[in-house]
Write an enzyme that holds these catalytic residues in place. Structure first.
Site: not given
Length: 324
Positions: A248, A195
């Site tokens: 992400k 992330k």
């Protein structure tokens, strides 16, 4: 006539031929739809930053889940906004909070539908960070027990899978131990392992009122410049018990999705995040793009990069287009 033995165009000559030789196929089963749950009853308010998505009270979240289920989408990812916030984020593991209420109602109505829950503290803390503070800094290890408590509360409510998004080191191990010690060994962990500290999260933070009250999240989310670190993060989470790896955002990190897919044998999910969604919506509203064509090309590109699972706010409309 030019003496060409092989003409690639022969295999592009019709819809049928193109379908026969297509290398990548996007299906509804690849999609996960995010749901935003808020306190109250009979609430369905469109999220200004994410047109076409809604703040739903737990009772209305059941209707949102049914819509996704009826379209053939196999799973939802539930985010919540609490009734109260404090410096510890205690509402995150309160069994009467909106996420836990919604999970119970959705699983009662749709027992076969896969319910995934986001595990983090940012929406629930008054300071807006994903972990707890000590001397105005994020204390990694102090944050692990409450994150594990959040995951346990979601499992008790009936979640099939938990998705820790906080990026604290060691949180997958803490969650796995907490679940196993409480006889939830079958609850899977879909970890936000990779992330990045991204500028693409703005609409989401507005949607859940989770922007940090000071500083930013660069001390725990990844530097967008780093690729090898992504493999290290994923490897650590797998060693700690993660079952699925999330990358992400998606579009600026297609190379990372491919590297993770090539390196590991577990399923890989990609999160087509709020900023990516909002840009497409804004361009479509201005009449600058063919929305359906761009959305489907985007999702296909994420799948082609290596994603087995795509978390996307486009899921409902994409599922409708795929049904045609």
């Amino acid at each position: 006539m030019t003496d060409l033995i092989y003409r690639p165009r022969r295999l592009r000559a019709s819809d049928g031929i193109r379908a026969m030789v297509r290398e990548t196929v996007l299906t509804r089963e690849n999609l996960v739809f995010p749901l935003f749950v808020v306190p109250g009853k009979n609430i369905k308010n469109e999220i200004k930053a994410l047109p076409g998505n809604y703040h739903l009270s737990p009772d209305m979240a059941v209707e949102g889940a049914k819509e996704a289920y009826d379209l053939g989408i196999p799973a939802i990812l539930v985010f919540g906004m609490p009734e109260y916030k404090d410096d510890q984020g205690t509402s995150a593991w309160d069994l009467s909070s909106p996420v836990q209420q919604a999970v119970r109602l959705i699983k009662a109505a749709l027992p076969e539908f896969v319910v995934i829950t986001d595990v983090c503290l940012c929406q629930y803390t008054d300071h807006g960070h994903c972990g707890l503070l000590r001397n105005n800094k994020i204390d990694n290890d102090m944050s692990l027990p409450p994150l594990a408590q959040v995951a346990l509360s979601h499992a008790k409510a009936g979640a099939d899978m938990v998705a820790p998004s906080d990026m604290m080191d060691g949180r997958v191990r803490a969650i796995r131990h907490m679940l196993d010690e409480n006889d939830y060994t079958d609850i899977a962990i879909m970890s936000y392992s990779v992330k990045y500290a991204s500028g693409y999260y703005g609409p989401f933070r507005e949607a859940v009122n989770s922007a940090p009250q000071f500083g930013d999240r660069r001390t725990y989310q990844m530097d967008p410049a780093n690729a090898r670190e992504a493999l290290q993060e994923a490897s650590l989470d797998l060693e700690e018990g993660a079952d699925i790896i999330i990358v992400k955002p998606a579009l600026a990190y297609l190379d990372i999705i491919r590297q993770v897919k090539d390196e590991f044998t577990v399923p890989v999910a990609a999160y087509n995040v709020s900023g990516e969604y909002a840009m497409v919506k804004a361009a479509a509203l201005q009449g600058l793009i063919d929305e359906e064509r761009v959305v489907m090309e985007t999702l296909l590109g994420i799948k082609r990069a290596g994603a087995d699972i795509i978390i996307t706010y486009h899921a409902l409309e994409a599922a409708r287009w795929l049904k045609r």
